[in-house]
Motif scaffolding. Structure first.
Motif, mmCIF file in Angstrom:
data_model
loop_
_atom_site.group_PDB
_atom_site.id
_atom_site.type_symbol
_atom_site.label_atom_id
_atom_site.label_comp_id
_atom_site.label_asym_id
_atom_site.label_seq_id
_atom_site.Cartn_x
_atom_site.Cartn_y
_atom_site.Cartn_z
ATOM 1 N N THR A 162 -4.470 -2.399 2.982
ATOM 2 C CA THR A 162 -3.904 -2.291 1.645
ATOM 3 C C THR A 162 -3.794 -3.683 1.045
ATOM 4 N N ARG A 163 -4.543 -3.922 -0.033
ATOM 5 C CA ARG A 163 -4.506 -5.255 -0.660
ATOM 6 C C ARG A 163 -3.590 -5.237 -1.875
ATOM 7 N N ILE A 164 -2.792 -6.281 -2.012
ATOM 8 C CA ILE A 164 -1.978 -6.462 -3.221
ATOM 9 C C ILE A 164 -2.626 -7.576 -4.024
ATOM 10 N N MET A 165 -3.078 -7.264 -5.233
ATOM 11 C CA MET A 165 -3.770 -8.277 -6.049
ATOM 12 C C MET A 165 -3.298 -8.204 -7.496
ATOM 13 N N SER A 166 -3.183 -9.338 -8.153
ATOM 14 C CA SER A 166 -2.950 -9.279 -9.589
ATOM 15 C C SER A 166 -4.292 -8.962 -10.251
ATOM 16 N N PHE A 167 -4.248 -8.637 -11.552
ATOM 17 C CA PHE A 167 -5.481 -8.223 -12.207
ATOM 18 C C PHE A 167 -6.377 -9.428 -12.454
ATOM 19 N N CYS A 168 -7.604 -9.404 -11.885
ATOM 20 C CA CYS A 168 -8.572 -10.492 -12.068
ATOM 21 C C CYS A 168 -9.953 -9.860 -11.962
ATOM 22 N N GLU A 169 -10.990 -10.650 -12.090
ATOM 23 C CA GLU A 169 -12.350 -10.081 -12.035
ATOM 24 C C GLU A 169 -12.588 -9.307 -10.738
ATOM 25 N N GLU A 170 -12.112 -9.901 -9.614
ATOM 26 C CA GLU A 170 -12.353 -9.267 -8.314
ATOM 27 C C GLU A 170 -11.590 -7.939 -8.193
ATOM 28 N N SER A 171 -10.313 -7.944 -8.555
ATOM 29 C CA SER A 171 -9.520 -6.711 -8.409
ATOM 30 C C SER A 171 -9.982 -5.658 -9.418
ATOM 31 N N LYS A 172 -10.455 -6.128 -10.569
ATOM 32 C CA LYS A 172 -10.977 -5.194 -11.572
ATOM 33 C C LYS A 172 -12.170 -4.413 -11.009
ATOM 34 N N GLN A 173 -13.081 -5.145 -10.381
ATOM 35 C CA GLN A 173 -14.263 -4.501 -9.800
ATOM 36 C C GLN A 173 -13.870 -3.563 -8.660
ATOM 37 N N LEU A 174 -12.943 -4.036 -7.815
ATOM 38 C CA LEU A 174 -12.482 -3.183 -6.709
ATOM 39 C C LEU A 174 -11.844 -1.905 -7.251
ATOM 40 N N GLU A 226 1.533 1.272 2.959
ATOM 41 C CA GLU A 226 0.712 0.336 3.739
ATOM 42 C C GLU A 226 -0.252 1.128 4.634
ATOM 43 N N GLY A 227 -1.534 0.797 4.537
ATOM 44 C CA GLY A 227 -2.539 1.481 5.360
ATOM 45 C C GLY A 227 -2.971 2.834 4.807
ATOM 46 N N LYS A 228 -2.335 3.278 3.715
ATOM 47 C CA LYS A 228 -2.680 4.607 3.169
ATOM 48 C C LYS A 228 -3.423 4.544 1.845
ATOM 49 N N ILE A 229 -3.356 3.376 1.170
ATOM 50 C CA ILE A 229 -4.136 3.190 -0.067
ATOM 51 C C ILE A 229 -4.795 1.812 -0.014
ATOM 52 N N PRO A 230 -5.966 1.662 -0.693
ATOM 53 C CA PRO A 230 -6.691 0.397 -0.550
ATOM 54 C C PRO A 230 -6.197 -0.732 -1.457
ATOM 55 N N LEU A 231 -5.553 -0.414 -2.590
ATOM 56 C CA LEU A 231 -5.294 -1.478 -3.571
ATOM 57 C C LEU A 231 -4.026 -1.220 -4.381
ATOM 58 N N ILE A 232 -3.258 -2.295 -4.542
ATOM 59 C CA ILE A 232 -2.088 -2.260 -5.429
ATOM 60 C C ILE A 232 -2.295 -3.350 -6.472
ATOM 61 N N LEU A 233 -2.324 -2.974 -7.750
ATOM 62 C CA LEU A 233 -2.472 -3.968 -8.817
ATOM 63 C C LEU A 233 -1.089 -4.465 -9.211
ATOM 64 N N ASP A 234 -0.829 -5.704 -8.825
ATOM 65 C CA ASP A 234 0.501 -6.292 -8.960
ATOM 66 C C ASP A 234 0.680 -6.874 -10.358
ATOM 67 N N GLY A 235 1.667 -6.388 -11.072
ATOM 68 C CA GLY A 235 1.970 -6.946 -12.396
ATOM 69 C C GLY A 235 3.386 -7.493 -12.422
ATOM 70 N N GLY A 236 3.958 -7.736 -11.239
ATOM 71 C CA GLY A 236 5.339 -8.232 -11.182
ATOM 72 C C GLY A 236 6.335 -7.087 -11.189
ATOM 73 N N ALA A 237 7.596 -7.420 -11.421
ATOM 74 C CA ALA A 237 8.641 -6.389 -11.444
ATOM 75 C C ALA A 237 8.521 -5.583 -12.737
ATOM 76 N N CYS A 238 8.835 -4.290 -12.650
ATOM 77 C CA CYS A 238 8.764 -3.428 -13.834
ATOM 78 C C CYS A 238 10.017 -3.664 -14.682
ATOM 79 N N SER A 239 9.815 -3.944 -15.966
ATOM 80 C CA SER A 239 10.963 -4.292 -16.806
ATOM 81 C C SER A 239 11.838 -3.086 -17.124
ATOM 82 N N GLY A 240 11.226 -1.932 -17.314
ATOM 83 C CA GLY A 240 12.003 -0.743 -17.713
ATOM 84 C C GLY A 240 12.868 -0.224 -16.583
#
Ligand code: AMP
Ligand code: MG
Length: 331
Positions: free
Chosen positions: A3-15, A160-174
């Motif tokens: 399970t990768r945690i990535m912010s939004f970038c070219e690589e995570s966009k493609q993934l 963890e181990g159950k999904i391949p990708l988490i797009l990290d945008g920080g803490a949710c404001s709402g």
């Protein structure tokens, strides 16, 4: 599976694009809570959401779209007030339920002929949704019955181990889930309270009802029939007027070698001694902190003692609904 945690970038966009196309799940930041997304057109992908979350099969999902997506592909007809509400509140934490065209997987709406649609304002969510350019079915990215996640780490803790990708945008404001509004009738009807309040909707379209389930009735918003948001430790719940009983319970837990903690409005902190987590002062602040405090509290304490604030109106309706469910005083 890693399970990768990535912010939004070219690589995570493609993934993200590849995973969604392959029918995999991608978790992503929104302004309310993190979502667990799948391509809403693919049956197998949508079913994976239910499997991995342990979500009851009769609890329908919300589809998420970007600002440029053609809504007419998804919804059949709409009342006149719907456009005014979209104009006023979207993108943002408002989910609107419409008659469905039936184009997305039948599993999204669990056999209902309606479809819940949301356009999140989170930059990460918008970029993700634009990149994949399909409606993304997504409930909150927590295991069923656990507290909704408001950081990427919370999602990781559950998946963890159950999904391949988490797009990290920080803490949710709402901090609490979107308002769900039934837009299939002449008058808009709130099915789930959130940060877009009844008062705000009335100020735009002049009227708004709040759905209350009658006894024996099949729930209109099936999710509301389930207990949600429960932390993994013991919980108890008191009103401000019952502080004495709350303190007694705290002391009892201490005597039994337990590790109790109050979850209490900031202004009341001096009224109780011992461990406390502070909810904040305003409705919006309490919404944004509640789930983080429940998630950190369950790891550290044996018993969380919630004290219900006396504030009412505005976003408090949504906050109180979540608190009562988390602390087990409402099914
Ligand atoms: P969650 O994604 O777990 O935060 O919950 C989604 C909420 O939206 C649940 O309360 C669902 O019952 C509700 N919902 C989703 N689709 C529909 C629909 N078509 N009609 C009524 N409620 C819906
Ligand atoms: Mg949920």
């Amino acid at each position: 599976m890693i399970t990768r945690i990535m912010s939004f970038c070219e690589e995570s966009k493609q993934l993200a694009k590849d995973f969604i196309r392959m029918g995999e799940l991608v978790a992503f930041h929104t302004e309310t809570v993190y979502g667990l997304g799948a391509d809403a057109f693919q049956d197998d992908a949508v079913l994976k959401i239910f499997e991995r979350k342990g979500r009851p099969a009769d609890n329908p999902l919300i589809v998420h779209i970007h600002g440029g997506y053609d809504l007419s592909r998804l919804i059949d007809s709409e009342p006149v007030y719907a456009a005014a509400l979209r104009e006023a509140f979207l993108p943002g934490p408002l989910t609107m339920v419409y008659p469905s065209t039936g184009k997305v997987s039948q599993y999204v709406s669990c056999g209902l002929n309606t479809l819940a649609v949301r356009m999140p304002s989170s930059e990460t969510a918008q970029k993700f949704l634009k990149a994949v350019d399909v409606p993304i079915a997504a409930p909150s990215a927590n295991l069923s019955k656990h507290v909704s996640p408001v950081t990427a780490k919370h999602v990781y803790d559950d998946f963890e181990g159950k999904i391949p990708l988490i797009l990290d945008g920080g803490a949710c404001s709402g901090g609490i889930e979107s308002t769900v509004l039934d837009c299939t009738g002449d008058i808009p009807k709130i099915l789930r309270e959130g940060l877009i309040t009844r008062e705000m909707i009335v100020s735009v379209v002049g009227c708004c009802e709040v759905y209350a389930m009658q006894e024996g009735e099949k729930p209109k918003s099936p999710g509301m029939a389930y207990q949600h948001y429960a932390p993994h430790c013991k919980t108890a719940y008191f009103t401000e007027k019952e502080l004495r009983a709350a303190k007694e319970l705290y002391n009892k837990e201490k005597e039994a070698e337990g590790n109790p903690c109050f979850l209490i409005k900031t202004e009341l902190q001096d009224l109780v001694d011992g461990e406390k987590l502070l909810l904040g002062s305003t409705d919006v602040e309490m919404a944004s902190r509640l789930y983080s405090l429940l998630r950190s509290g369950e790891k550290k304490y044996s018993l969380l003692i919630g004290v219900e604030p006396e504030e009412r109106g505005g976003a408090m309706t949504g906050v109180l609904n979540r608190m009562r469910r988390a602390f087990g005083s409402e099914g």
